[in-house]
Design a protein around this motif. Sequence first.
Motif, PDB file in Angstrom:
ATOM      1  N   TYR A 280       0.744  -1.019  -0.085  1.00 58.90           N
ATOM      2  CA  TYR A 280       0.247  -0.068   0.305  1.00 58.90           C
ATOM      3  C   TYR A 280       0.997   1.490  -0.163  1.00 58.90           C
TER       4      TYR A 280
ATOM      5  N   PRO B  38      -0.001   3.844  -4.211  1.00 62.54           N
ATOM      6  CA  PRO B  38      -1.014   3.674  -5.244  1.00 62.54           C
ATOM      7  C   PRO B  38      -1.626   3.335  -6.031  1.00 62.54           C
TER       8      PRO B  38
ATOM      9  N   THR C 140      -3.918   2.429  -9.950  1.00 64.95           N
ATOM     10  CA  THR C 140      -4.709   3.618 -11.551  1.00 64.95           C
ATOM     11  C   THR C 140      -5.209   1.907 -11.800  1.00 64.95           C
TER      12      THR C 140
ATOM     13  N   GLU D 253      -8.078   6.956  -9.287  1.00 65.78           N
ATOM     14  CA  GLU D 253      -6.726   6.535  -8.188  1.00 65.78           C
ATOM     15  C   GLU D 253      -6.836   6.086  -6.912  1.00 65.78           C
ATOM     16  N   CYS D 254      -6.024   4.584  -6.185  1.00 62.07           N
ATOM     17  CA  CYS D 254      -6.905   4.091  -5.273  1.00 62.07           C
ATOM     18  C   CYS D 254      -5.872   4.471  -3.898  1.00 62.07           C
ATOM     19  N   ARG D 255      -6.376   4.469  -2.628  1.00 61.49           N
ATOM     20  CA  ARG D 255      -4.704   4.345  -1.967  1.00 61.49           C
ATOM     21  C   ARG D 255      -5.419   3.158  -0.607  1.00 61.49           C
TER      22      ARG D 255
ATOM     23  N   THR E  84     -10.009   7.287  -2.637  1.00 62.39           N
ATOM     24  CA  THR E  84     -10.196   7.051  -3.718  1.00 62.39           C
ATOM     25  C   THR E  84     -10.019   8.997  -4.362  1.00 62.39           C
TER      26      THR E  84
END
Length: 430
Positions: free
Chosen positions: A164, A167, A169, A178-180, A193
């Motif tokens: 993690y 990020p 994408t 873009e997710c984290r 997001t």
Amino acid sequence: MNPKLLFWVPALLRLATVFVAGAVLWWLAGPIAGLALALAGAIVALFVQLSYLRQLGEWLNDPQSGRLPDGWGAWTDVFARLYRMRRDDERNQKELAEWLARFRQAMHLLPEGVAIMDDVLFLEWCNPAAERHLGLTIERDKGLRVTNLVRHPDFIDYIILGRYEQPLTLSLRGRKIECRIIPFENRRQILVTHDATDTERVEAMRRDFIANASHELRTPLTVIVGFLEIALSDPGLDGATRTAHLTLMTEQAERMQRLIGDMLQLSRLESDEFPLRRERVDVAALVESVAAEARALSGGKHEIAVEVDGPDVMGSMEELRSAFANLASNAVRYSPQGGKIALSWRRGADDLQFSVTDRGIGIDPQHISRLTERFYRVDKSRSRETQGTGLGLAIVKHVLLRHGGRLKISSTPGQGSTFTASLPNTSLPG
């Protein structure tokens, strides 16, 4: 005083009072009457205690500060303390509810998506942005595993690997998301997001702009450098050839100068460091001046008519001149010799309009939506012939945006085009 004494002293005094009353009655009326009075007093005291215990039990089932009884004896202090504790709890709950409502409102207004999951990735809550980004619905999807809701191989790999730090994408429904994931507490995770579609689009535009600008500058520089190399390698060039080379180099240098000037102007129009400075603009004089420049550019090859039937406006004289002149010069460049061009300024039903109409080559409908892009050309070979920079309509668009207006384009291939710079009625002088 010691709290224990505060409880026991009154209780013992009340009990002693009952026994003293029984002893007095014993002395006056005999032992049976005295014992009966003492027993009755003890029963009443017990009944009172049991009654308050019942009321306390009922209140605990629905603990509201307004429903507490007043109490008697030691119960007065008990109920008073319970009332204070419950009142403090209600105040704290009210403040907590207010903070929770503010938090939810803030989460609803955030452009970033936020989803809360448990340690096995079951969805507990998400805000509207996360619903849009991931295609979720909190009422329908709450309690379901997120990996079953977002069925994307890269997303599942990201979850499984647990890396993690960077990020991820994803391409979801035509958008770049873009997710984290951020672990918090012991059994919770936050999925954040961000819609990076516009950022990537701007970055692509920046790359295209640099590439196009480099290409546009490379061509004239190649010509100039080539002629300079010829001049250095062959000092004995005849005068006519040297003059022709110098003429071409001058034309290419002027083209570079126009290109750099347009790029700098676009940069100023897009920068917050150059706010719009409004002044009263004599539009009639401005249109006549633009028409004179268009006639000079045409060199008598076109018939240019002017119609002015509109008021003055508040805006930037320099910027509006640039926008109007770009529209007029484009009409001259893309109209065949002998063509008619009409420049007009009029007041519309709900706006103010500067229109340029030509009877030129026209534009295919598929190109119209892209005409204001930097360096976009319908016919690149013809654009080079007309010495255009490819930035004119981009400048027009940004000038109008700064003035609260917009550019309208209508065209029919082979029949001509009409470009209308529309300004809002709020541009009228107060």
